[in-house]
Write a protein that holds these residues in place. Structure first.
Motif, mmCIF file in Angstrom:
data_model
loop_
_atom_site.group_PDB
_atom_site.id
_atom_site.type_symbol
_atom_site.label_atom_id
_atom_site.label_comp_id
_atom_site.label_asym_id
_atom_site.label_seq_id
_atom_site.Cartn_x
_atom_site.Cartn_y
_atom_site.Cartn_z
ATOM 1 N N CYS A 412 -5.699 -4.114 27.937
ATOM 2 C CA CYS A 412 -6.694 -4.057 26.865
ATOM 3 C C CYS A 412 -7.416 -5.387 26.760
ATOM 4 O O CYS A 412 -7.335 -6.087 25.735
ATOM 5 N N LEU A 417 -11.756 -2.759 27.381
ATOM 6 C CA LEU A 417 -11.947 -1.941 26.179
ATOM 7 C C LEU A 417 -13.393 -1.460 26.134
ATOM 8 O O LEU A 417 -13.671 -0.285 25.921
ATOM 9 N N ALA A 422 -9.346 0.621 29.607
ATOM 10 C CA ALA A 422 -8.035 0.086 29.184
ATOM 11 C C ALA A 422 -7.118 1.221 28.721
ATOM 12 O O ALA A 422 -7.560 2.153 28.052
ATOM 13 N N LEU A 445 -4.211 -4.977 18.789
ATOM 14 C CA LEU A 445 -4.913 -3.692 18.925
ATOM 15 C C LEU A 445 -4.401 -2.693 17.891
ATOM 16 O O LEU A 445 -5.171 -1.912 17.330
ATOM 17 N N GLU A 451 -9.639 1.600 17.267
ATOM 18 C CA GLU A 451 -9.579 1.252 18.694
ATOM 19 C C GLU A 451 -8.260 1.699 19.314
ATOM 20 O O GLU A 451 -8.206 2.156 20.450
ATOM 21 N N TRP A 452 -7.183 1.502 18.545
ATOM 22 C CA TRP A 452 -5.870 1.950 19.051
ATOM 23 C C TRP A 452 -5.911 3.448 19.371
ATOM 24 O O TRP A 452 -5.477 3.890 20.441
ATOM 25 N N VAL A 455 -7.844 4.161 22.577
ATOM 26 C CA VAL A 455 -7.113 3.826 23.809
ATOM 27 C C VAL A 455 -5.992 4.852 24.027
ATOM 28 O O VAL A 455 -5.770 5.344 25.144
#
Ligand code: ADP
Ligand code: GLC
Length: 488
Positions: A412, A417, A422, A445, A451-452, A455
């Motif tokens: 990441c 990202l 990532a 993160l 964002e978590w 991903v």
């Protein structure tokens, strides 16, 4: 194309590590790719018990005179036709397939596994008149003598090719040279151009030297084993054979590892409906007596506890991980020192650390389902499956940049990202500060919820099935038996 797979383990019947997962999934993957795949296995008791409608194919005398039988039947739990070596005196024992209850390798392992290769070569040579393989594909040192016996079997009308896959170069199957003469191989085989290795008998080297083609379980590991650092003394031979060496990344058996349908986990989930994952986390925290919290990441380890897996780094980083508010759940067994060290940490921080020493397939599934991060800090890792199970179950892998870990996990970083590539966390130096920085990235993160989730969703959608690998193996099989086009 008729392909015989030869291995010592097979999931779900007998498993000490990833080899079994691969041996269990590959036959079905090859069938889907159009092959007619069968397997050859030693007759360990769980394998004998699973064999249905079996018939006696033949009785034989092993090269050292022992009488053994070969049976053919349907291996019901795997759904594949299997040749099984029925030799209770060799295979019906307590302990693992390789070691006794005191973890001591059986003194006659050279016979137990030479027999596997010897029968493999006999099958290549038409032992079963109804079914003769065009390719014999053996796995790891236990099955490696197949290629040597095949090399010394008199020529057939049909050329039968041998493929040998290295799952882990560190386990070599080394034996005292005096046993060589029991194996029924010509004296010329015990030489530097053969299976002699520093005066010892090396099953691994037999596979590497005699197989028509060598594969290993990730492209990066295929390069690494050609270096002095990771070649375990065999890098020279591997470099000499580099044109016959291919890295094929393992797949994930999606019939076994699917969080949407997994019967072992409390709530099903997938990338489109991830809500069940948070519930799995709460259930596990409650069950283990960990503080129930969703605000900090739960880290998981499912691993053999050996030097290879780098878990002493986790011990060294644990205080910092806990200080940030994280929790750790570990399932593993192996080195008594590591077992004791992890137990001690769990005893001193029971609300944050849970350690289960042992082997538990269903619990492993629940850990991947419940955790936010899967730790795989291996010193070296030929492929690694747990980081892939982590991806599939939305438990972002945090890995050392080696072998198959380097081929499957993208850090990441800001650029990855932004580039939407990532899928986890990667550290490059095999030392605690480097691991700690990756752990901090995971916390950072995790604090950015959207964002978590993005991903994690990408990780869960990543294609990891067997399709690519099976197609790659079929392509290789075609290359190694070019005279057999008519049969393929
Ligand atoms: P290796 O084969 O080197 O051990 P892999 O990551 O390829 O490493 O495969 C390990 C396999 O064994 C995975 O299926 C993992 O879930 C499983 N495993 C390892 N330790 C345990 C354990 N203590 N209990 C249950 N499963 C385990
Ligand atoms: C070995 C390796 C592991 C790999 C597995 C299956 O056990 O240690 O990295 O995933 O084989 O190929």
């Amino acid at each position: 194309m008729k392909v015989l797979q030869v291995s010592a383990e097979i999931f779900p019947l007998l498993k000490t590590g990833g080899l079994a997962d691969i041996a269990g999934a590959l036959p079905a993957a090859l069938q889907r790719a159009g092959c007619d795949a069968r397997v050859l296995l030693p007759g360990f008791s769980p394998i004998m018990a699973d064999l249905q409608n079996s018939s006696l194919l033949t009785e034989l005398h092993a090269p050292w005179g022992e009488r053994v039988a070969v049976r053919l039947g349907l291996l019901a739990s795997v759904g594949v036709m299997a040749y099984v070596i029925d030799a209770p005196a060799l295979y019906w024992r307590h302990g693992t397939p390789y070691e006794d209850a005191q973890r001591k390798p059986y003194a006659d392992n050279y016979r137990r596994f030479a027999l596997l290769g010897w029968v493999g070569a006999r099958l290549a040579n038409g032992l079963d008149h109804q079914w003769q393989p065009q390719v014999v594909h053996s796995h790891d040192w236990h099955a490696a003598l197949t290629s040597a016996y095949m090399a010394f079997t008199s020529a057939q009308q049909m050329y039968v090719a041998s493929v040998y896959t290295v799952h882990n170069l560190a386990y070599q199957g080394l034996f005292a040279p005096r046993h060589f003469f029991e194996l029924g191989l010509p004296a010329s085989a015990f030489s530097v151009d053969g299976l002699e290795f520093h005066g010892q008998l090396s099953f691994m080297k037999a596979g590497l030297f005699y197989a028509d083609h060598i594969t290993t379980v990730s492209p990066t590991y295929a390069r690494e084993i050609q270096t002095a650092e990771q070649g375990c003394g065999l890098d020279g031979l591997l470099r000499a054979r580099s044109h016959d060496l291919t890295g094929v990344l393992n797949g994930v058996d999606e019939t076994v590892w699917d969080p949407a349908t997994d019967p072992a986990i409390a709530y099903g989930f997938d990338a489109d409906k991830p809500a069940g994952k948070a519930r799995c986390k709460t259930v596990l925290q409650q069950e283990l007596g960990l503080t129930v919290q969703s605000e900090a990441p739960l880290f998981g380890v499912v691993s053999r506890l050996t030097e290879q897996k780098g878990l002493h780094l986790v011990l060294a980083a644990l205080d910092a991980l806990l200080a940030e508010g994280g929790q750790l759940v570990l399932l593993g067994a192996g080195d008594p020192t590591l077992e004791a060290a992890f137990r001690e940490r769990a005893a001193s921080r029971p609300q944050s650390v849970s350690v289960h020493i042992g082997y538990d397939e269903a619990y492993a599934h629940r850990i991947f389902a419940a955790t936010d991060v899967t730790l795989v800090p291996s010193r070296f890792e030929p492929c690694g499956l747990t980081q892939m199970y982590g991806l599939r179950y939305g438990s972002l892998p945090l890995v050392h940049h080696v072998g198959g870990l380097a081929d499957t996990v993208v850090d990441c970083t800001l650029e990855d990202l932004a580039g939407e590539t990532a899928n986890g966390f990667v550290f490059h130096h095999f030392e605690t500060p480097s691991l700690l920085r990756a752990i901090r990235r995971a916390f950072a993160l995790y604090a950015r919820k959207a964002e978590w989730r993005a991903v994690r969703s990408r990780a869960m959608r990543q294609p990891l099935g067997w399709g690519n690998a099976a197609a790659r193996y079929v392509e290789l099989y075609r290359q190694v038996c070019p005279g057999n086009e008519g049969f393929l």
